[in-house]
Design a protein around this motif. Structure first.
Motif, PDB file in Angstrom:
ATOM      1  N   VAL A   1       0.844  -1.186   0.000  1.00  0.00           N
ATOM      2  CA  VAL A   1       0.000   0.000   0.000  1.00  0.00           C
ATOM      3  C   VAL A   1       0.882   1.240   0.000  1.00  0.00           C
ATOM      4  O   VAL A   1       1.781   1.388   0.832  1.00  0.00           O
ATOM      5  N   ALA A   2       0.626   2.092  -0.977  1.00  0.00           N
ATOM      6  CA  ALA A   2       1.431   3.313  -1.108  1.00  0.00           C
ATOM      7  C   ALA A   2       1.065   4.303  -0.002  1.00  0.00           C
ATOM      8  O   ALA A   2      -0.090   4.398   0.414  1.00  0.00           O
ATOM      9  N   LEU A   3       2.060   5.029   0.475  1.00  0.00           N
ATOM     10  CA  LEU A   3       1.866   6.025   1.507  1.00  0.00           C
ATOM     11  C   LEU A   3       2.057   7.427   0.942  1.00  0.00           C
ATOM     12  O   LEU A   3       2.818   7.639  -0.008  1.00  0.00           O
ATOM     13  N   SER A   4       1.363   8.356   1.545  1.00  0.00           N
ATOM     14  CA  SER A   4       1.536   9.758   1.147  1.00  0.00           C
ATOM     15  C   SER A   4       2.763  10.320   1.847  1.00  0.00           C
ATOM     16  O   SER A   4       3.393   9.643   2.664  1.00  0.00           O
ATOM     17  N   TYR A   5       3.057  11.588   1.589  1.00  0.00           N
ATOM     18  CA  TYR A   5       4.267  12.198   2.145  1.00  0.00           C
ATOM     19  C   TYR A   5       4.257  12.239   3.672  1.00  0.00           C
ATOM     20  O   TYR A   5       5.310  12.245   4.319  1.00  0.00           O
ATOM     21  N   ASP A   6       3.054  12.270   4.305  1.00  0.00           N
ATOM     22  CA  ASP A   6       2.994  12.376   5.773  1.00  0.00           C
ATOM     23  C   ASP A   6       2.751  11.035   6.445  1.00  0.00           C
ATOM     24  O   ASP A   6       2.432  10.967   7.621  1.00  0.00           O
TER      25      ASP A   6
ATOM     26  N   ASP B   1      -5.233   6.372   0.160  1.00  0.00           N
ATOM     27  CA  ASP B   1      -6.673   6.648   0.087  1.00  0.00           C
ATOM     28  C   ASP B   1      -7.181   7.415   1.329  1.00  0.00           C
ATOM     29  O   ASP B   1      -8.376   7.611   1.504  1.00  0.00           O
ATOM     30  N   TRP B   2      -6.255   7.793   2.187  1.00  0.00           N
ATOM     31  CA  TRP B   2      -6.602   8.654   3.319  1.00  0.00           C
ATOM     32  C   TRP B   2      -6.293  10.103   2.949  1.00  0.00           C
ATOM     33  O   TRP B   2      -5.490  10.379   2.064  1.00  0.00           O
ATOM     34  N   ARG B   3      -6.942  11.030   3.660  1.00  0.00           N
ATOM     35  CA  ARG B   3      -6.645  12.454   3.483  1.00  0.00           C
ATOM     36  C   ARG B   3      -6.488  13.103   4.858  1.00  0.00           C
ATOM     37  O   ARG B   3      -7.044  12.623   5.839  1.00  0.00           O
ATOM     38  N   ARG B   4      -5.752  14.164   4.924  1.00  0.00           N
ATOM     39  CA  ARG B   4      -5.675  14.957   6.158  1.00  0.00           C
ATOM     40  C   ARG B   4      -6.436  16.252   5.887  1.00  0.00           C
ATOM     41  O   ARG B   4      -6.026  17.070   5.075  1.00  0.00           O
TER      42      ARG B   4
END
Length: 788
Positions: A575-580, A585-588
């Motif tokens: 599962v790819a992760l975002s920069y944070d 598929d999650w958002r902050r």
């Protein structure tokens, strides 16, 4: 007191005395100047008033000269005879006027209880701010008390007050307030009570004439019950010192009902320290109409004595109120001529100036109290004020029952051996708004028969802590303690040990009291007989707590199994992760993009005056946010009318509440049963926004995130910067929230909810085990149960 409700000891001016005596006003002044034995005036502010009873007694020996007698006045006719005849005529005229007002439909039937409650809520809420202006709340309450008193007592001046609004000047408004105050003072004087309401009422600064008229209109239909509520409000708002604060009505009812039997022949009731008249008021409520009743009270506080006079005049029962002192035994001989069947009193047992002085030629019945011990002076004063077979209930500090002072112990011993002490009831702490001292009720009697035992009741664990203010004894608790005392006194239906409401009761024989050094502290006796149940009852009670423990254990096992079935796994490495660090598929997202944030109503829209325990809809405050839920204990409420004006601040299931100002704590979720409740000034409401008919965030998920220690720390940091921590809606909207898809939110919420349930049932298991252990300990350690 005659049929008009007016006292034979009413207070009159010189002009009024002159009119009754059929002389010019200067004649009354000359009587006062020429004769040293003429009754002394009672000064109230700038006025001087005279006791009618005292003046009549003085004039009884003054015959009217022949040239001044009327044709129907025989030789030997005195000025007192003339005054009495004129009094009868004027009082009959007053009665006829009151009857005519009734025939004209003046007040009509009282409104129902709900309507009167709403009128009172309006008077204590919006109208208070409109009328008092720069005046105090106690000044405003003086206005309300005066208006209700004038109406209920049938004063003709009440009907003449305006009920419709017309444009009037500020001077007219001041004149109306003065008219109300003068009418109240006149009614008080006619009942022998020192006046003084006008001086308080004229301090008010209403916004306009119509506001005062509206207050007059809203007091129409209010009665004795509402007057009592206003007296209670006065007591709580006035900040009275310990010598003046009023006795809680629940305590008064307990004292009265436990002292008075079903077939009581009480005729004379006395309160040597009358406060606001709550003791005599309660006695009149219970005994009026049962037997000819006379009430007598004394107080050194003229302000509260005035309230007592108003309070008691509404019952139409003969009452004698006198200006007393905090140490009546220092001022006169024992009151043999005023002995009573029943005494109910809450004396100032810690008051300065109440230290007993040596009494020349007069013995204290149980020995002189030690210096600085007015409590034991009051006890003896009460006992010598009783008739034979009379009873008394006295509020005493808890320390008086077990003090180590030798003379105090000797006084207690003398009272016990003389049979003067019937019962001691230890009350819960914090019942009195004006003091934190723990108190007991001493039930005393004056009888030749010596009782072989003393009842000790430990009621310290009863009562409910109110949202604001002192602890409150419920009606159930009052009935339970009353039933215990009455059953013991009758000798039937009483059982030792734990009683129906949880209080402990022990009838200790005199030899046990002697062995305890004449201690009259219930704690020294109920602890020894903690378990006084029979072996059969004890076994039944232990079995019941064991069944409750077993049921809690079964619930815990079931929930533990459900939580054990939950499974968790690491995030797959694919599962790819975002920069944070969040999954792709999650958002902050800022909180303000997910929910609507609303601050609670301003204090002016939801002031303390409109909230009470008797309202319709609960108001949630920061203290009710506990462990993610709203704790509905000790909640204040508002009426439907107030709630209607605050409709936009109503809660819906799924809303989340956060603290706006004050100490930060985890937020709470609104549940179905709390739909429509209001939230207070110091809270922020979060309501999920929707897109396409679906919420952007699930309340359960958001609550879990807001409850994280890291999030609570963020809230605390951003709430700093002022003397009182405050978190604005704009600041809260900036909080970043990690947001997975809705399906993922549901799975997270379900897992955390299951663990929350597990925590709850484990707490219930601990409570059940603790209760079971306490039950076993009480019976095992007293030998009632035996381990096998």
């Amino acid at each position: 007191m005659d049929g008009t409700g007016l006292s034979d000891d009413r207070l009159l001016s010189r002009a009024e005395l002159a009119e009754l005596a059929g002389v010019m006003r200067p004649a009354v002044t000359n009587w006062q100047r020429r004769y040293e034995d003429y009754p002394e005036p009672i000064r109230t502010g700038e006025a001087e008033l005279f006791s009618l009873r005292a003046v009549l007694g003085w004039l009884d020996s003054r015959q009217i000269p022949s040239r001044a007698r009327a044709s129907d006045e025989p030789p030997g006719f005195t000025y007192a005879d003339r005054m009495r005849r004129n009094l009868v005529a004027s009082d009959h005229a007053r009665q006829r006027a009151a009857a005519l007002r009734g025939e004209a439909g003046g007040s009509g039937p009282l409104s129902d209880e709900e309507q009167r409650s709403r009128q009172l809520a309006q008077l204590l809420g919006p109208m208070a701010d409109a009328v008092r202006g720069g005046g105090s709340m106690t000044d405003y309450l003086a206005l309300l008390l005066s208006l209700v008193f004038l109406q209920v007592s049938g004063s003709p001046r009440s009907a003449s007050l305006p009920r419709t609004v017309r444009a009037r000047s500020r001077a007219d408004t001041a004149a109306l307030l003065q008219e109300i105050g003068e009418a109240a003072d006149e009614a008080l004087r006619l009942r022998g009570v020192p006046p003084g309401m006008r001086s308080a009422i004229v301090k008010l600064e209403p916004r306009e004439y119509g506001d005062v008229v509206e207050v007059i209109r809203l007091t129409d239909g209010l009665g004795i019950d509402e007057f009592r509520q206003l007296v209670d409000q006065f007591g709580s708002r006035a900040g009275l010192p310990s010598g003046e604060f009023f006795t809680p009505r629940a305590v008064v009812r307990l004292m009265r009902d436990a002292a008075i039997g079903d077939e009581d022949s009480t005729q004379r009731v006395y309160d040597p320290y009358v406060r606001a008249g709550e003791m005599l008021d309660a006695a009149a409520e219970r005994l009026s109409g049962v037997a000819p009743l006379t009430l007598r009270g004394e107080s050194p506080q003229r302000g509260t004595l005035r309230l007592a006079g108003m309070n008691l005049a509404l019952h139409g029962v003969p009452v004698e109120l006198e200006a007393g002192t905090t140490a009546p035994w220092n001022e006169r001989i024992w009151p043999k001529s005023h002995q009573a069947d029943l005494i109910l009193t809450n004396p100032p047992f810690n008051a300065r100036g109440a230290v007993p002085k040596p009494r020349e030629g007069i013995d204290w019945p149980y020995g002189p109290p030690p210096p600085g011990s007015p409590a034991f002076a009051w006890l003896q004063h009460v006992l010598v004020s009783l008739k034979d077979e009379g009873r008394a209930v006295v509020v005493m500090p808890a320390s008086a029952g077990a003090s180590a002072d030798v003379r105090e112990r000797e006084i207690r011993g003398g009272m016990v051996e003389d049979g003067a002490v019937e019962c001691i009831v230890a009350l819960p702490p914090q019942l009195f708004s004006g003091a934190q001292v723990s108190v007991c009720l001493w039930f005393l009697r004056r009888s030749a028969a010596v009782c072989e035992e003393i009842l000790f009741v430990d009621a310290r664990d009863l009562g409910d802590k109110a949202a604001r203010g002192p602890r409150v004894l419920s009606d159930e608790h009052v009935r339970a303690v009353t039933k215990t005392v009455q059953a013991w006194r009758r000798g039937s239906g009483f059982r030792l040990g734990r009683q129906s409401a949880g209080q402990l009761a022990v009838a200790a024989p005199l030899e046990a009291v002697r062995a305890a050094g004449y201690s009259l502290s219930p704690a020294d006796y109920v602890d020894r007989w903690m378990s006084t149940a029979s072996p059969t009852d004890a076994a039944t009670e232990a079995a019941a707590t064991k069944r409750a423990l077993d049921a809690a254990r079964r619930r815990t096992n079931a929930v533990d199994s459900a939580v054990d079935a939950l499974s968790y796994g690491p995030l797959p490495s694919t599962v790819a992760l975002s920069y944070d660090g969040l999954p792709r598929d999650w958002r902050r997202v800022p909180l303000g993009d997910l929910v609507d944030i609303m601050a609670g109503p301003s204090y002016s829209r939801l002031p303390a005056e409109v909230r009470s325990a008797a309202g319709d809809l609960p108001v949630v405050m920061p203290k009710h946010l506990r462990e993610g839920r709203i704790d509905d204990r000790d909640m204040e409420r508002v009426t439907v009318d107030v709630a209607r004006a605050l409709a936009r601040f109503r809660l819906s299931p799924g809303d989340i509440l956060c603290v706006r100002s004050g100490a930060q704590m985890p937020p709470a979720l609104v549940e179905k049963g709390q739909d429509g409740w209001l939230f207070s000034t110091n809270l922020l409401r979060l309501r999920a926004l929707e897109s396409g008919g679906k919420p952007l965030v699930l309340p359960g998920y958001l609550l879990a995130y807001l409850s994280l220690p890291e999030t609570v720390h963020w809230l605390k940091e951003y709430a700093r910067g002022t003397a009182v921590p405050s978190l604005s809606a704009a600041t809260l909207a900036l909080l970043p929230v990690p947001l997975p898809p809705l399906a993922h939110q549901r799975r997270i919420s379900a897992a955390l909810d299951a663990v929350d349930v597990q925590i709850t049932v484990h707490r219930e298991l601990i409570q059940a085990a603790t209760h079971h252990r306490s039950t076993l300990a009480a019976h095992l350690l007293t030998g009632v149960l035996v381990p096998e």
